[in-house]
Scaffold this active site. Structure first.
Site, PDB file in Angstrom:
ATOM      1  N   SER A 112       3.690  30.570  70.497  1.00  0.00           N
ATOM      2  CA  SER A 112       3.351  30.847  69.100  1.00  0.00           C
ATOM      3  C   SER A 112       2.840  32.257  68.842  1.00  0.00           C
ATOM      4  O   SER A 112       2.468  32.587  67.720  1.00  0.00           O
ATOM      5  CB  SER A 112       2.357  29.799  68.587  1.00  0.00           C
ATOM      6  OG  SER A 112       1.084  30.098  69.049  1.00  0.00           O
ATOM      7  N   LYS A 116      -6.608  27.233  63.958  1.00  0.00           N
ATOM      8  CA  LYS A 116      -6.245  28.659  63.971  1.00  0.00           C
ATOM      9  C   LYS A 116      -6.696  29.348  62.679  1.00  0.00           C
ATOM     10  O   LYS A 116      -7.258  30.447  62.705  1.00  0.00           O
ATOM     11  CB  LYS A 116      -4.736  28.818  64.117  1.00  0.00           C
ATOM     12  CG  LYS A 116      -4.230  28.548  65.524  1.00  0.00           C
ATOM     13  CD  LYS A 116      -2.723  28.670  65.546  1.00  0.00           C
ATOM     14  CE  LYS A 116      -2.177  28.460  66.952  1.00  0.00           C
ATOM     15  NZ  LYS A 116      -0.710  28.464  66.960  1.00  0.00           N
TER      16      LYS A 116
END
Ligand code: ADP
Length: 812
Positions: free
Chosen positions: A684, A727
């Protein structure tokens, strides 16, 4: 038979018999004491010694009247009279003939006896074939033989007489006379005038009696062996006692007795009780002082202390539960809601077993303490078992008794500690359970959690089945990724996520600080910390998803205060922005760690780890060279491949981006992730790396207040990622203004904390073009020039401080 007895109807004195029956041709003797009977006897003696003997229907009556006597009786001759001491007379009579009393007449005088008009009854002729008669006689002989053997009270003469046979009617009378059966049964036989039918009745009677006697004997035998065994055991035990006292070991016997009582008091299932009693006997034999005896004693102690029959009653009151949860925890609304639902279901279906809750989230977000509150709100005992680092099946199930120093496994140890068979058992860190050559604890765990199997959980040490099906299991995990799938399938997952600063502030103010002050014996007046200072503490001394470190910092604060108060230096400590560092030491985290400045080749990436979300910068340097690509920062293979893909993507777009298409031949790229001690992996960071490469190659700066996460394909498509909630929280903490996320993650935005949504602008990117448009300021692109080799580090940024433990893998 003499003539006068054959007279059709005669008047004879009546002697009523109690519980006796006289049969023709039989001698019987009995004692006479009642006045009316003596009178009858006297009357008989005066007139040919003939009497009519008939039984009275009710034994209790002392003076039976005519209605109380059977009509059929026996005419008898008095053979002998013997006066006994007192008024009793013993009489021997001989039966002559069956007779029927037509009329009873009251005699004269006081006392008076009864007379009766009696008629002799003759047997009917035998009409059955001779063979049948023979068969019946043999049968009756055979049965009587059996009866005599079982009854044991029949004299030999009688047995011989029956064996030597005779007329059917006579045999029947003889046997009836000599059997110990009730008088009314005998009366029926007396009244039967058909000899064959009479004999058949006697056979039936004998058959019944034989069966009853057999049963009686069996019962006697059983009782006898039982008593014998008890006596034998008692005797042996007494002997052991004597021997032991000779050997000076009497304590062992007393101890064994004590254990025996304890075991019996537990009211265990028979099979378990028997096993334990056998162990007690073994211990008694070994003597308590021997090593073996000591092993057995430890074993018995372990078994006896288990909560076999003890349980607490569930309190399934939703209002109360809500109160307890709210009292102990700030926020966590969704989690509380789920827990209340769970309790509601329990209240409606108490027998529904096997639900296992799994609380998932970063450390310090309250998983353990929520579990404790669930236990309290349901009125259950609470025990905690840490599974972290457990590698051995024996940790869970125990070692077999044959091992020296063997003990029950952790599950049974926890049950013992709980002291009730239905506690709430917290299985902490189920994701940290490992396995190795010693067996797989996860499979043992599976058995513990599976309601199909856990009603008879067998610990290797205890070797007894224990019912765990009423235990409420709650597990915790930081990361579901490492929980074995079969375990995960049995659990109902409830997620807890990181706290925002505001939440931390509220938790600190309402819960942590008061809790720590109380723990340290401080009063409200001793310490004062206002909200802004608390906020500074949170920002300056902690960087975490939960509030564990924060609690420690506040504990430190309380310690300092307590010391001051105890030393008499001051009675009150007021923490202010100015004296904060003096009290707590220099702040570990400064606000400007992430520079927020726009830099060439540096991009803010977002990572997700089991301890929460994190912001992580990637740095790229483009240096004149030969096209080498260097990737550093402790990266896993997936991440390295993702870096290669990013480079290839940039090459494919070189012309459009106005990058020297030959850069892959004349420029070395160095991609580096700071905090090299922390292993990192996952795809990612793709768009982050691609952005940093483009920035480095074009010399256009990247906005310092933009963070991003997303996977990139070779053609520049942006693919979705996981852990968005954590996140974005990290981005918010790092004061990012804009966060670029994959378009396909749009639906996950609903899950994001409202504060984050309110303060951060989200860009949904489908393609790298969108990412670059929002991240790179191409307008400030410097005149293209490559840095000379060796100078790339010149203005490297300060490296952010470690925020996660070094051993934690970061998945991008
Ligand atoms: P975990 O088990 O998730 O690692 P803990 O339950 O040990 O976390 O929590 C650490 C500390 O923080 C505990 O003292 C707990 O009471 C406190 N705490 C965590 N979340 C909250 C909350 N929402 N409200 C009040 N206290 C909390």
């Amino acid at each position: 038979m003499p003539n006068n007895e054959e007279k059709a109807i005669r008047l004879l004195p009546v002697l009523p018999l109690r519980g006796l029956t006289a049969f023709p041709e039989m001698l019987i003797h009995f004692d006479v004491g009642r006045a009316m009977s003596i009178k009858a006897l006297e009357a008989a003696m005066k007139d040919g010694q003939v009497l009519f003997l008939t039984a009275q229907q009710e034994l209790k009556l002392d003076e039976p009247g005519p209605g109380d006597l059977y009509q059929v009786g026996t005419i008898c001759i008095v053979k002998q009279i013997l006066r006994l001491p007192g008024d009793n007379i013993r009489v021997l009579v001989e039966g002559r003939a069956r007779a029927m009393a037509h009329e009873f007449i009251q005699g004269e005088g006081d006392p008076a006896c009864l007379f009766a008009q009696v008629e002799v009854l003759h047997d009917e002729p035998v009409t059955a074939p001779e063979r049948r008669e023979q068969a019946l006689i043999r049968t009756v002989q055979d049965r009587f033989d059996q009866y005599a053997q079982l009854a044991q009270r029949v004299s030999n003469d009688v047995v011989v007489t029956v064996a030597s046979g005779g007329q059917p009617g006579y045999l029947a009378d003889f046997i009836a006379q000599n059997m110990a059966v009730d008088y009314d049964v005998k009366q029926d036989i007396l009244e039967e005038l058909d000899p064959i039918r009479r004999l058949t009745s006697v056979i039936r009677l004998l058959t019944d009696e034989v069966e009853i006697l057999k049963l009686e004997n069996e019962i006697q035998d059983e009782l006898k062996t039982q008593i014998d065994k008890n006596q034998r055991d008692y005797y042996l035990r007494e002997q052991i006692k004597v021997i032991q006292s000779e050997l000076g070991e009497q304590d062992a016997a007393a101890e064994a007795e004590e254990y025996r009582e304890k075991v019996q008091a537990l009211k265990l299932p028979q099979e378990i009780e028997d096993k334990l009693l056998r162990e007690v006997d073994r211990m008694a034999k070994m003597g308590g002082a021997t090593a073996e005896g000591a092993v057995i004693r430890t074993y018995l102690d372990s078994c006896i202390e288990l909560p076999w029959g003890k349980e607490t009653k569930d309190k399934l009151n939703l209002e109360r539960a809500r109160k307890v949860l709210d009292r102990d925890h700030y926020g966590l609304e969704k989690v509380k809601e789920r827990i209340l639902e769970f309790i509601a279901v329990k209240a409606l279906a108490p027998d529904l077993k096997g639900q296992v809750l799994c609380l998932v989230g970063p450390p310090g977000v309250g998983k353990t303490s929520i579990a404790k509150s669930i236990a309290e709100s349901m009125g259950r005992k609470y025990v905690r078992l840490s599974l972290g680092g457990m590698r051995d099946e024996a940790d869970i199930r125990g070692h077999r008794k044959t091992y020296i120093g063997a003990m029950p496994g952790r599950i049974m140890a926890a049950m013992r500690q709980a002291g009730s068979r239905n506690p709430l058992m917290l299985l902490d860190e189920i994701d940290k359970m490992g396995n190795d050559f010693r067996g797989d604890p996860a499979s043992a765990m599976l058995e513990v959690l599976d309601s199909e199997q856990n009603f008879a959980f067998r610990d290797h040490y205890l070797e007894l089945p224990f019912d765990l099906s009423d235990v409420l299991f709650v597990t915790t995990a930081n990361d579901l990724g490492t929980v074995p799938r079969p375990l995960l399938d049995r659990m109902e997952v409830i997620e807890l996520s990181s706290y925002t600063e505001e939440e931390k502030l509220q938790i600190a103010k309402r819960h942590l600080l008061p809790k720590q002050m109380k723990k340290h014996g401080l009063k409200k007046t001793n310490l004062s910390v206002d909200d802004t200072v608390l906020h500074d503490i949170i920002m300056g001394y902690t960087r975490e998803a939960g509030v564990r470190a924060l609690e420690q910092v506040l504990a430190k604060l309380c310690r300092r205060t307590a010391k001051q108060v105890a030393d008499g230096e001051a009675t009150k400590l007021t923490v202010t922005a100015e004296n904060m560092e003096k009290v707590l030491g220099v702040a570990r985290y400064k606000d400007d760690i992430v520079s927020g400045r726009d830099e060439v080749g540096i991009v803010n990436g977002l990572a997700w780890t089991s301890v929460g979300g994190e912001m992580l910068q990637v740095e790229v340097s483009a240096i004149e060279g030969t096209g080498k690509i260097e990737i550093t920062g402790n990266l896993g293979t997936v991440m390295k491949e993702s870096a290669q893909a990013a480079v290839t993507y940039v090459r494919s777009r070189a012309r459009t981006l106005d990058i020297d298409p030959m850069f892959y031949k004349n420029t070395d790229l160095h991609i580096h992730f700071p905090e090299a001690a922390i292993p990192k992996d996952g795809p990612s960071a793709g768009i982050t790396m691609a952005t940093a490469i483009v920035s480095a190659l074009t010399d256009a700066p990247v906005y310092g207040n933009v963070a991003m996460t997303g996977e990139v394909t070779l053609r520049g498509r942006v693919l979705p990622i996981g852990g968005l909630r954590e996140k974005t929280m990290a981005a918010y903490r790092a004061k990012m203004k804009t966060v670029i996320i994959p378009k396909e993650n749009e639906s996950d935005l609903q899950e994001i904390e409202p504060v984050v949504r309110d303060n951060v602008k989200f860009i949904l990117a489908e393609h790298m073009d969108t990412v670059m448009e929002h991240a790179i300021d191409f307008s400030r692109r410097a005149a293209k020039k490559l840095e000379p080799a060796g100078q790339g580090e010149k203005d490297a940024l300060p490296i952010p401080q470690a925020t996660a433990p070094a051993a934690t893998a970061i998945r991008q």
